[in-house]
Every structure is written in structure tokens, then in C-alpha cells.
Write a protein that holds these residues in place. Sequence first.
Motif, PDB file in Angstrom:
ATOM      1  N   MET A   1      -2.348 -42.982  26.010  1.00 47.18           N
ATOM      2  CA  MET A   1      -1.364 -42.161  25.330  1.00 47.18           C
ATOM      3  C   MET A   1      -0.177 -43.032  24.922  1.00 47.18           C
ATOM      4  N   GLY A   2       0.303 -42.745  23.776  1.00 41.93           N
ATOM      5  CA  GLY A   2       1.456 -43.463  23.258  1.00 41.93           C
ATOM      6  C   GLY A   2       2.746 -42.862  23.774  1.00 41.93           C
ATOM      7  N   PRO A   3       3.860 -43.382  23.285  1.00 42.90           N
ATOM      8  CA  PRO A   3       5.163 -42.847  23.702  1.00 42.90           C
ATOM      9  C   PRO A   3       5.335 -41.401  23.223  1.00 42.90           C
ATOM     10  N   LYS A   4       6.083 -40.624  24.003  1.00 39.25           N
ATOM     11  CA  LYS A   4       6.270 -39.205  23.699  1.00 39.25           C
ATOM     12  C   LYS A   4       7.398 -38.978  22.706  1.00 39.25           C
ATOM     13  N   ASN A   5       8.355 -39.896  22.656  1.00 35.88           N
ATOM     14  CA  ASN A   5       9.480 -39.729  21.734  1.00 35.88           C
ATOM     15  C   ASN A   5       9.980 -41.104  21.288  1.00 35.88           C
ATOM     16  N   ALA A   6      11.004 -41.102  20.451  1.00 36.29           N
ATOM     17  CA  ALA A   6      11.520 -42.348  19.874  1.00 36.29           C
ATOM     18  C   ALA A   6      12.136 -43.258  20.930  1.00 36.29           C
ATOM     19  N   ILE A   7      12.742 -42.678  21.951  1.00 37.38           N
ATOM     20  CA  ILE A   7      13.375 -43.492  22.996  1.00 37.38           C
ATOM     21  C   ILE A   7      12.311 -44.239  23.792  1.00 37.38           C
ATOM     22  N   GLU A   8      11.239 -43.559  24.148  1.00 36.29           N
ATOM     23  CA  GLU A   8      10.155 -44.229  24.864  1.00 36.29           C
ATOM     24  C   GLU A   8       9.499 -45.299  23.984  1.00 36.29           C
ATOM     25  N   LEU A  12       9.237 -49.249  24.881  1.00 32.64           N
ATOM     26  CA  LEU A  12       7.968 -49.967  24.802  1.00 32.64           C
ATOM     27  C   LEU A  12       8.104 -51.210  23.919  1.00 32.64           C
ATOM     28  N   TRP A  13       8.763 -51.071  22.781  1.00 31.19           N
ATOM     29  CA  TRP A  13       8.967 -52.208  21.880  1.00 31.19           C
ATOM     30  C   TRP A  13       9.808 -53.302  22.540  1.00 31.19           C
ATOM     31  N   THR A  14      10.810 -52.890  23.320  1.00 31.41           N
ATOM     32  CA  THR A  14      11.643 -53.867  24.023  1.00 31.41           C
ATOM     33  C   THR A  14      10.812 -54.619  25.057  1.00 31.41           C
ATOM     34  N   GLU A  15       9.966 -53.928  25.787  1.00 33.69           N
ATOM     35  CA  GLU A  15       9.110 -54.572  26.782  1.00 33.69           C
ATOM     36  C   GLU A  15       8.101 -55.505  26.132  1.00 33.69           C
ATOM     37  N   GLN A  16       7.645 -55.159  24.929  1.00 31.05           N
ATOM     38  CA  GLN A  16       6.685 -56.002  24.212  1.00 31.05           C
ATOM     39  C   GLN A  16       7.359 -57.157  23.477  1.00 31.05           C
ATOM     40  N   GLY A  17       8.679 -57.168  23.431  1.00 27.34           N
ATOM     41  CA  GLY A  17       9.410 -58.232  22.761  1.00 27.34           C
ATOM     42  C   GLY A  17       9.601 -57.999  21.277  1.00 27.34           C
ATOM     43  N   LYS A  18       9.350 -56.795  20.806  1.00 23.42           N
ATOM     44  CA  LYS A  18       9.521 -56.483  19.390  1.00 23.42           C
ATOM     45  C   LYS A  18      10.963 -56.117  19.059  1.00 23.42           C
ATOM     46  N   MET A  19      11.727 -55.705  20.052  1.00 26.91           N
ATOM     47  CA  MET A  19      13.141 -55.367  19.876  1.00 26.91           C
ATOM     48  C   MET A  19      13.962 -56.184  20.861  1.00 26.91           C
ATOM     49  N   TRP A  20      15.183 -56.463  20.485  1.00 24.52           N
ATOM     50  CA  TRP A  20      16.083 -57.150  21.395  1.00 24.52           C
ATOM     51  C   TRP A  20      16.578 -56.176  22.459  1.00 24.52           C
ATOM     52  N   PRO A  21      16.742 -56.661  23.682  1.00 27.86           N
ATOM     53  CA  PRO A  21      17.291 -55.779  24.718  1.00 27.86           C
ATOM     54  C   PRO A  21      18.785 -55.561  24.496  1.00 27.86           C
ATOM     55  N   TYR A  22      19.280 -54.461  24.994  1.00 29.55           N
ATOM     56  CA  TYR A  22      20.712 -54.166  24.894  1.00 29.55           C
ATOM     57  C   TYR A  22      21.415 -54.689  26.119  1.00 29.55           C
ATOM     58  N   PRO A  23      22.632 -55.177  26.059  1.00 24.18           N
ATOM     59  CA  PRO A  23      23.419 -55.392  24.862  1.00 24.18           C
ATOM     60  C   PRO A  23      22.818 -56.522  24.035  1.00 24.18           C
ATOM     61  N   VAL A  24      22.958 -56.438  22.730  1.00 26.99           N
ATOM     62  CA  VAL A  24      22.365 -57.417  21.833  1.00 26.99           C
ATOM     63  C   VAL A  24      23.035 -58.771  22.037  1.00 26.99           C
ATOM     64  N   ASN A  25      22.207 -59.792  22.193  1.00 24.05           N
ATOM     65  CA  ASN A  25      22.672 -61.164  22.386  1.00 24.05           C
ATOM     66  C   ASN A  25      22.070 -62.002  21.262  1.00 24.05           C
TER      67      ASN A  25
END
Length: 114
Positions: A1-8, A12-25
Amino acid sequence: MGPKNAIEEQILWTEQGKMWPYPVNNEYKLGVEEEVSFMDHIFLEPYLSKHNLPKTGPVAHFMELVCVGLSKNPFMTVSKKREHLDAFAQYFNPKQVEKINELHEIEQIAAAKS
């Protein structure tokens, strides 16, 4: 099953390295460049001192312009910038520099006569 909403999905993208973690560095995942000083990216002229290039004249002016152009390129690593400088320094061997200086003198004489 995929994520249930945009936040999840963003988690998921942050854990996969597709998004930068917050706070942005801005220095996140720089790799080898983390060890390189900002000064090494900007001040490239001292690196030219190891090559036997003229200090004045058209070759010196050209190499100054190359250093300025490379210093403004944020996408190249310092080692790649130094490779470019080495390639130009090898091209401007003493024989080539002498020929360029002769052509420059001829141009200066022609400009003075006109």
C-alpha cells in the motif's frame, strides 16, 4: 500500500532521498565538496602560480578571465576547475606564448598606425 495522504508521501520521499529533510540545508549531500573551502572555489589565481605562465600580456589577461569565469560557476567541483586551468596552462607552452606575444605586438603596431 502506498501513502494515505500527501504528508505520508512527503515523509516517504524524504526517507528515499527524493526530498531534502527539514530544516532545509543547502549543503545537504555535498559529498566530496563538503571538505573543500569556499575560498578554493573563488580564488583560483594562486593555483596558476605553479605553472610557468607570464604575469603580464595577453596570455595573463586570458587566464585571469578564465579564473573569473570558473569562479562564478557553482556547478563545477574544485578539482574540475583545476583540470581546466591545467589544460589551458599546458596549451600555453613557452613556444605558444612567444607566438602570441609576437602577434600582439604586430596588432599594437597596426593599431598605432591607423
